[in-house]
Motif scaffolding. Sequence first.
Motif, short mmCIF file in Angstrom:
data_model
loop_
_atom_site.label_atom_id
_atom_site.label_comp_id
_atom_site.label_asym_id
_atom_site.label_seq_id
_atom_site.Cartn_x
_atom_site.Cartn_y
_atom_site.Cartn_z
N ARG A 37 11.94 14.88 14.40
CA ARG A 37 11.58 13.47 14.04
C ARG A 37 11.40 14.05 12.49
O ARG A 37 9.57 14.97 12.36
N VAL A 38 11.43 13.26 11.62
CA VAL A 38 10.96 13.07 10.07
C VAL A 38 9.49 11.96 10.68
O VAL A 38 10.35 10.87 10.81
N VAL A 39 8.33 11.91 9.84
CA VAL A 39 8.03 10.68 9.94
C VAL A 39 7.04 11.04 9.43
O VAL A 39 6.66 12.06 7.93
N ALA A 40 6.17 9.72 8.95
CA ALA A 40 4.77 9.52 7.53
C ALA A 40 3.86 8.95 8.78
O ALA A 40 3.59 8.22 9.52
N ALA A 41 2.72 9.25 8.40
CA ALA A 41 1.38 9.29 9.04
C ALA A 41 -0.06 9.06 8.61
O ALA A 41 -0.11 9.40 7.30
N TRP A 42 -0.77 8.05 8.81
CA TRP A 42 -1.72 7.94 8.58
C TRP A 42 -3.00 7.70 9.28
O TRP A 42 -2.31 6.92 10.57
N THR A 99 -7.02 0.59 5.76
CA THR A 99 -6.00 -0.66 5.37
C THR A 99 -6.09 -0.11 3.18
O THR A 99 -5.18 -1.32 2.95
N ASN A 100 -5.86 0.37 2.78
CA ASN A 100 -5.24 0.77 1.61
C ASN A 100 -3.65 0.82 1.12
O ASN A 100 -3.15 1.14 1.71
N PRO A 101 -3.83 -0.24 0.19
CA PRO A 101 -2.49 -0.84 0.47
C PRO A 101 -1.49 0.35 -0.29
O PRO A 101 -0.31 0.02 -0.79
N LEU A 102 -1.92 0.82 -0.85
CA LEU A 102 -1.06 2.20 -1.48
C LEU A 102 -0.87 2.91 -0.32
O LEU A 102 0.45 3.37 -0.73
N ILE A 103 -1.63 2.85 0.66
CA ILE A 103 -0.06 3.88 1.83
C ILE A 103 0.19 2.70 1.66
O ILE A 103 1.86 2.86 3.12
N ARG A 104 0.27 1.37 3.28
CA ARG A 104 1.54 0.27 2.94
C ARG A 104 2.77 0.76 2.06
O ARG A 104 3.70 0.26 2.68
N SER A 105 2.44 0.56 0.79
CA SER A 105 3.37 0.26 0.40
C SER A 105 4.36 1.91 0.25
O SER A 105 5.59 1.85 0.19
N PHE A 106 3.34 2.97 0.53
CA PHE A 106 4.12 3.92 0.21
C PHE A 106 4.97 4.68 1.33
O PHE A 106 6.34 5.14 1.62
N VAL A 107 5.13 3.94 2.87
CA VAL A 107 5.87 3.79 3.82
C VAL A 107 6.22 2.61 4.10
O VAL A 107 8.19 3.44 4.12
N GLN A 108 6.34 1.48 3.20
CA GLN A 108 7.87 0.52 2.96
C GLN A 108 8.68 1.55 2.32
O GLN A 108 10.00 0.76 2.10
N ILE A 109 8.07 2.07 0.87
CA ILE A 109 8.85 2.87 -0.05
C ILE A 109 10.26 4.01 1.23
O ILE A 109 10.95 4.41 1.01
N ALA A 110 9.04 5.12 2.01
CA ALA A 110 9.86 5.48 2.56
C ALA A 110 10.65 5.35 3.20
O ALA A 110 11.43 5.75 3.60
N LEU A 121 -3.71 8.27 14.63
CA LEU A 121 -3.09 7.94 13.84
C LEU A 121 -1.80 6.77 14.16
O LEU A 121 -2.10 6.52 15.28
N THR A 122 -1.87 6.38 12.81
CA THR A 122 -0.16 5.79 13.23
C THR A 122 0.82 6.51 12.47
O THR A 122 0.40 7.17 11.21
N VAL A 123 1.55 6.45 13.36
CA VAL A 123 2.81 7.45 13.26
C VAL A 123 4.58 6.20 12.93
O VAL A 123 4.22 6.04 13.35
N HIS A 124 5.41 6.91 11.68
CA HIS A 124 6.19 6.20 11.47
C HIS A 124 7.46 7.29 11.61
O HIS A 124 7.64 7.81 10.81
N GLU A 125 8.10 6.92 12.06
CA GLU A 125 9.56 8.04 12.64
C GLU A 125 10.40 7.07 11.17
O GLU A 125 10.69 5.77 11.15
N LEU A 126 11.15 8.60 9.73
CA LEU A 126 11.72 7.85 9.13
C LEU A 126 13.44 8.56 8.68
O LEU A 126 13.83 7.61 9.14
N ARG A 127 13.39 9.54 10.05
CA ARG A 127 14.78 10.34 10.51
C ARG A 127 14.30 11.16 11.00
O ARG A 127 13.41 11.50 11.67
N THR A 128 16.23 11.35 12.52
CA THR A 128 15.12 12.33 13.31
C THR A 128 16.50 13.11 12.67
O THR A 128 17.83 13.37 12.25
N ASP A 129 16.90 14.39 13.15
CA ASP A 129 17.59 16.08 12.72
C ASP A 129 17.70 16.88 13.58
O ASP A 129 16.95 17.26 14.70
#
Length: 282
Positions: free
Chosen positions: A255-260, A265-276, A153-161
């Motif tokens: 950690r709040v994260v987005a993971a995929w 390589t779905n471009p909709l996922i890349r866009s989702f992460v950028q917006i997130a 998986l690729t995991v991108h941290e969005l925020r910590t609580d």
Amino acid sequence: MELRTLRYFVAVAEELHFGRAAVRLHMSQPPLSRAIKQLETELGAALFRRSSAGVALTPVGAVLLDEARALLDQADRVRARVAAAAGAATITVGLLADSSDPGATRLAGAYNRRHPGVEVHIRETDLTDPTCGLHAGLVDIALTRGPFDETGLTVHELRTDPVGALLRADDPLALRDSLKLADLADRRWFRFPEGTDPLWQAYWNGGEPRQGPVVRGVQECLQAVLWNGTVGMTLVDHEAAGLAVVPLIDMPPSRVVAAWNEDDTNPLIRSFVQIAVAAYRD
């Protein structure tokens, strides 16, 4: 040889445990075992060595694992290309149940504005599956919390609580300004079922094995504390009637994260992460 059966096989091969694989696939163990036995019969070869010590891949199983991953990846690509050609773009997002995060609300609005023609399917899961079906191939991207098994998986941290101890409001410890895990060492904790991701389980149990009632969802956590006087961990701002949350000063934040999937390589996922990233920063 069905794709569904191959997904079953990959789950068992990666977990090397039928029980954990069944939990990951959100199914009971008997039909999973039968499906693997049927696959071995069709192939005319054993895929796993089963013993009292556990489960291990045979050489044939190792070959099939590589091929099955490739086939499943190709099937996903075919599905995405056909959907795009048909003009029916979709993305499936996994969410932890009982989530009311304002960041997710902002993300939903922003994603809809950026991609008004994309149909977003939401799959909610309980607290026993922090990847929200990602490892099982049931979602394209998960909006969730760590930690969990990040293999593949690729995991991108969005925020910590910050997190705290969840207690009854009349618990003597509820009067404290802060607590340490040692203050809760002799208490019964709510805990997740056997087979839950070990990293997730360890974090929410403060790094120690615990005894206490088994829960699956947020409301069950709250009720376990309210009715049994057990304790557990939650976000500092997750208070409820009759309960209190006291900050734990020796626990790292959640950690709040987005993971995929790392090879998606779905471009909709890349866009989702950028917006997130932007939505959770606001």
